[in-house]
Scaffold this motif. Sequence first.
Motif, PDB file in Angstrom:
ATOM      1  N   GLN A 234       0.849  -1.192   0.000  1.00  0.00           N
ATOM      2  CA  GLN A 234       0.000   0.000   0.000  1.00  0.00           C
ATOM      3  C   GLN A 234       0.887   1.244   0.000  1.00  0.00           C
ATOM      4  OE1 GLN A 234      -2.960   0.328   3.102  1.00  0.00           O
ATOM      5  NE2 GLN A 234      -3.928   2.040   2.048  1.00  0.00           N
ATOM      6  N   LEU A 236       2.021   4.547   0.932  1.00  0.00           N
ATOM      7  CA  LEU A 236       1.803   5.501   2.024  1.00  0.00           C
ATOM      8  C   LEU A 236       2.935   6.516   1.989  1.00  0.00           C
ATOM      9  CD1 LEU A 236       0.890   3.056   4.952  1.00  0.00           C
ATOM     10  CD2 LEU A 236      -0.657   4.564   3.729  1.00  0.00           C
ATOM     11  N   PRO A 237       2.738   7.627   1.297  1.00  0.00           N
ATOM     12  CA  PRO A 237       3.854   8.561   1.106  1.00  0.00           C
ATOM     13  C   PRO A 237       4.274   9.264   2.394  1.00  0.00           C
ATOM     14  CG  PRO A 237       1.843   9.414   0.095  1.00  0.00           C
ATOM     15  CD  PRO A 237       1.516   8.058   0.624  1.00  0.00           C
ATOM     16  N   ASP A 238       3.378   9.367   3.370  1.00  0.00           N
ATOM     17  CA  ASP A 238       3.690  10.097   4.584  1.00  0.00           C
ATOM     18  C   ASP A 238       4.147   9.112   5.657  1.00  0.00           C
ATOM     19  OD1 ASP A 238       3.312  12.791   6.075  1.00  0.00           O
ATOM     20  OD2 ASP A 238       2.388  11.299   7.377  1.00  0.00           O
ATOM     21  N   SER A 241       2.008   8.479   8.687  1.00  0.00           N
ATOM     22  CA  SER A 241       0.844   7.642   8.391  1.00  0.00           C
ATOM     23  C   SER A 241       1.186   6.163   8.458  1.00  0.00           C
ATOM     24  CB  SER A 241       0.297   7.938   6.997  1.00  0.00           C
ATOM     25  OG  SER A 241       0.094   9.298   6.826  1.00  0.00           O
ATOM     26  N   GLU A 247      -0.299   0.839  13.798  1.00  0.00           N
ATOM     27  CA  GLU A 247      -1.004   0.830  15.080  1.00  0.00           C
ATOM     28  C   GLU A 247      -2.478   0.489  14.902  1.00  0.00           C
ATOM     29  OE1 GLU A 247      -0.176   3.578  18.397  1.00  0.00           O
ATOM     30  OE2 GLU A 247       0.960   4.677  16.887  1.00  0.00           O
ATOM     31  N   ALA A 248      -3.048   0.977  13.796  1.00  0.00           N
ATOM     32  CA  ALA A 248      -4.461   0.726  13.547  1.00  0.00           C
ATOM     33  C   ALA A 248      -4.693  -0.655  12.935  1.00  0.00           C
ATOM     34  CB  ALA A 248      -5.020   1.804  12.635  1.00  0.00           C
ATOM     35  N   GLN A 250      -3.897  -1.703  10.054  1.00  0.00           N
ATOM     36  CA  GLN A 250      -4.289  -1.706   8.644  1.00  0.00           C
ATOM     37  C   GLN A 250      -3.152  -2.121   7.734  1.00  0.00           C
ATOM     38  OE1 GLN A 250      -6.452   1.786   7.616  1.00  0.00           O
ATOM     39  NE2 GLN A 250      -8.003   1.295   9.117  1.00  0.00           N
TER      40      GLN A 250
ATOM     41  N   LEU B 156      -3.552  14.389  11.131  1.00  0.00           N
ATOM     42  CA  LEU B 156      -2.915  13.379  11.979  1.00  0.00           C
ATOM     43  C   LEU B 156      -3.702  13.167  13.264  1.00  0.00           C
ATOM     44  CD1 LEU B 156       0.871  14.209  11.484  1.00  0.00           C
ATOM     45  CD2 LEU B 156      -0.355  12.178  10.723  1.00  0.00           C
ATOM     46  N   ILE B 159      -6.608  11.095  12.476  1.00  0.00           N
ATOM     47  CA  ILE B 159      -6.193   9.701  12.276  1.00  0.00           C
ATOM     48  C   ILE B 159      -6.009   9.008  13.620  1.00  0.00           C
ATOM     49  CG2 ILE B 159      -4.254   8.245  11.553  1.00  0.00           C
ATOM     50  CD1 ILE B 159      -3.962   9.869   9.097  1.00  0.00           C
ATOM     51  N   VAL B 160      -5.290   9.678  14.513  1.00  0.00           N
ATOM     52  CA  VAL B 160      -5.017   9.059  15.808  1.00  0.00           C
ATOM     53  C   VAL B 160      -6.331   8.779  16.549  1.00  0.00           C
ATOM     54  CG1 VAL B 160      -4.031   9.463  18.098  1.00  0.00           C
ATOM     55  CG2 VAL B 160      -2.689   9.971  16.045  1.00  0.00           C
ATOM     56  N   ALA B 163      -8.983   6.601  13.663  1.00  0.00           N
ATOM     57  CA  ALA B 163      -8.494   5.391  13.009  1.00  0.00           C
ATOM     58  C   ALA B 163      -7.695   4.513  13.967  1.00  0.00           C
ATOM     59  CB  ALA B 163      -7.647   5.758  11.794  1.00  0.00           C
ATOM     60  N   VAL B 164      -6.826   5.138  14.775  1.00  0.00           N
ATOM     61  CA  VAL B 164      -5.960   4.336  15.636  1.00  0.00           C
ATOM     62  C   VAL B 164      -6.673   3.978  16.944  1.00  0.00           C
ATOM     63  CG1 VAL B 164      -3.768   4.257  16.869  1.00  0.00           C
ATOM     64  CG2 VAL B 164      -3.884   5.318  14.611  1.00  0.00           C
ATOM     65  N   VAL B 171      -7.199   4.381   7.964  1.00  0.00           N
ATOM     66  CA  VAL B 171      -6.106   5.344   8.098  1.00  0.00           C
ATOM     67  C   VAL B 171      -5.869   6.115   6.799  1.00  0.00           C
ATOM     68  CG1 VAL B 171      -3.627   5.555   8.426  1.00  0.00           C
ATOM     69  CG2 VAL B 171      -4.936   4.034   9.877  1.00  0.00           C
ATOM     70  N   GLY B 172      -5.937   5.390   5.676  1.00  0.00           N
ATOM     71  CA  GLY B 172      -5.619   6.064   4.422  1.00  0.00           C
ATOM     72  C   GLY B 172      -6.080   5.267   3.227  1.00  0.00           C
ATOM     73  N   SER B 272      -1.155  13.514   0.987  1.00  0.00           N
ATOM     74  CA  SER B 272      -0.039  12.678   1.428  1.00  0.00           C
ATOM     75  C   SER B 272      -0.354  12.003   2.750  1.00  0.00           C
ATOM     76  CB  SER B 272       1.229  13.517   1.588  1.00  0.00           C
ATOM     77  OG  SER B 272       1.656  13.978   0.346  1.00  0.00           O
ATOM     78  N   VAL B 273      -0.881  12.773   3.691  1.00  0.00           N
ATOM     79  CA  VAL B 273      -1.174  12.221   5.015  1.00  0.00           C
ATOM     80  C   VAL B 273      -2.166  11.067   4.902  1.00  0.00           C
ATOM     81  CG1 VAL B 273      -2.305  12.723   7.215  1.00  0.00           C
ATOM     82  CG2 VAL B 273      -0.612  14.306   6.304  1.00  0.00           C
ATOM     83  N   PHE B 274      -3.169  11.216   4.041  1.00  0.00           N
ATOM     84  CA  PHE B 274      -4.197  10.182   3.933  1.00  0.00           C
ATOM     85  C   PHE B 274      -3.969   9.235   2.763  1.00  0.00           C
ATOM     86  CE2 PHE B 274      -6.322  13.479   6.397  1.00  0.00           C
ATOM     87  CZ  PHE B 274      -6.821  12.729   7.439  1.00  0.00           C
TER      88      PHE B 274
END
Lengths: 535, 329
Positions: A234, A236-238, A241, A247-248, A250, B156, B159-160, B163-164, B171-172, B272-274
């Motif tokens: 997958q 994930l550029p960041d 993340s 942690e999640a 995924q 973020l 997300i925390v 998602a977490v 998360v993404g 990017s973050v997602f």
Amino acid sequence: MTHLISRRSLVAGSAGAAALLALPRLGWAGQPVRGGRLVVAADSEPSNLNPAIVASNGVFFVASKVVEPLAEQSYDGKDGLSPRLATAWEGAADGRSITFRLREGVTWHDGKPFTSADVAFSALEVWKPLQNLGRVVFKNLEAVETPDARTAVLRFSAPTPFQLIRNALPVVTSVLPRHVYAGSDITKNPANQALIGTGPFKLAEHRPGEYYLLKRNEAYWDRTAPSLDEIVFQVLPDRASAASALEAEQIELAAFSAVPLADLDRISRVPGLKVYTNGYEGLTYQLVVEINHRRKELADVRVRRALAHAIDRDFVVKTIFLGYAKAATGPVPQYDKTFYTPDVARYPFDPARAEALLDEAGYKRGADGIRFRLKLLPAPFFNETKQFGDYLRQAYGKVGIDAQIVSNDTPAHLKAVYTDHAFDIAVATPVYRQDPAISTTILFQSGLPAGVPFSNQYGYADPEVDGLIRDAASTIDDAKRAELYKALQRKAAQDLPLINVAEFSFITVARDTVGNVSNNPRWAVSNWADAWVKQ
Amino acid sequence: MAIPRVLAVVLGRIAGAVPVLAIVLLGSFLLLEAAPGDAVDAYLAGAGGADAQRIAELRAAWGLDRGPVQRLAAYAGALAEGDLGWSSAFERPVRDVVLERLPVTLTLMGLATTIAFGLGSLLGVLAGARPGSLRDRALSLASLALYAVPGFWLGLVLIVVFAVDLRWLPVGGIETIASGKTGLARLADIGLHLALPVATLSLVYLALYLRLMRDRMAALWHEPFVLALRARGIPRRRVVWRHVARNALLPVVTMLGLQAASMLGGSVVVESVFAVPGFGRLAAEAVAKRDMPLLLGVILCGAVAVIAANLLVDLAYARLDPRVGSAQR
């Protein structure tokens, strides 16, 4: 258990790392399970996914599961190798030929049989003319004979060290199907994206910007493998993340230090996650200070030695790499028992000695306390290279050298350093690839044209060094060849054409449900045929 | 007669857009040309190097051995025939790469803008209905706080939390990978994946609309026509919605048009973050890889989208404010 020892020795000497190490316990509960999907974080998508053309870690990460080399590295195999498409290899005494015995019962993903013709085609039409590293390793390859479907004999126009070819096998010998590529423009063949290989997984789908989906090859030559049904990379550029996704739950695995070192301490305490520091010995990077010898001051070896004495390697390892690195003594990393020699000049941290050397060279501190100014270009490749650039500026400031940092993005950095030579010192991270001849000697060899990245664009030229490199390139005797490279390391430490500061590699974070992680020295870029995941 | 007039306006705007696009493209070309390093340098960094001969072959194959004027001329020539060129970063035609990303970005941007605009101006009405009231002060403070938060950090945090910790949302990505879902199930899946990035983007921009709406309304309460309305004993609720809010909406709609542009480019960080494969990320990648045709393709599509959005805004404006239409008659 030999690999446990080597894995410990990689990080020995750093208490911080030892405390963080979550090695897979011996006798770890759980038996390999068949089936399931492994979701992995990928931080980049190479444009050309073909490992026979682009031999690089970014390409291998995905492609090594689909396209196989003749042999892979191993912790306990003979010469550090384990067979893949070749089952045996032997070099002739005169260094003019190497005979490969190829595996029986191997088929390509499209069902066609794999034969010696594929190896001959790949060697002559791809590795030698097109591949970035193969062009060096197979420079003298003249012909490949295929007396039968299971035998390939590589013939060289000049004596070629069997040791070099052997060491290079995992990196430069990904075999392509002749029937797919023959007669086409190989660099533009659509199969460079839709790979066809012999590996345990087939490339099922690539959604740019989203994922690569790999599916089990039911007809894999090792009938017991693969364990997994699917691998998903997958994108994930960041980096933050990637940690959250682990942690999640995924994603189940993040290789190549996708989780930043600064987050490791926290991540390692999350239940169900494990940190692996091994599995990258075969991909050791060097943190290096590149020096432009065209600068009058830097052409003086006393100044270069002063630059080396001004660096606190211990601090670099502990603070910048948080213990996940080792101080370096030269261009060959310490894990390489064949070529490494500790018997070289050392430059311990000694600012007073550095200042004395600079005074001696005639560069006294001026009225403002500054001896001279340097343009410092830290490569933007890793967080650590940038941090080390900041550290260098401070360390050199203390001995009276004003280093001005120039930040560039990747293409601009490459052009500035390797084409325009518009730098005084730069921070670089060359990779060591099991044999100095593959990508290390070009850091020292003189006379390379401008514009060749990751090579000696420093203006350093020494006939003795060039002689050692030339001799080693054609020395067939393993021991003699290793001795030549040890001499090169001694000479490099004397002359300091560049300064080797630290050797480092990556870490993997995985859920504890994933089995057979990091079980060879190039694990992240190997075929994962035995990796499995608890359902 | 109404339809031909709208059509004439649209056609006029399209004709006017052509020189704008040409200038935008030329400017982008010159900017990227001024950046040191080319596509081959970027490629070699990923490939781990190559020798001089192979490097020269690559430059020739990608047309980089020619001068900038020749390359620009070749690009313009191809563009005139509808060809957006070849992306060296993806080794595919630019048109394919761009078309792949466009729906994702339009969905993300469309949802985020709609929510930011809709909810933002609604809250702005609530705050501006009674300037200085407790409700106004609370909403204003909240919007200021939101506006001060950087998008990536907000992302973020979401997300925390979602998602977490709570594990309610992914998360993404934009959908579950190779899930085999189709139809409504797939749509729901995409919706779940888009929830956090859309929320992040719309929260960041929502504050802007809220502030704009609220301040304009607060000012309008002192206008003679509002005072007159109130003096005539028209119920406050009716004054708020029918007169004050409607009037205050004009600058907010103008903002919407401007926003369309910054939304396309400003989403790099959130994408990017997602891990959303959208336009912002594509543009960033095109610059990082010095992929001129790809960057120009992205900018061209972005410019077209912005021009289209502004056209829609102008048409909406004409409906809201009869004076705009009358000027053109």
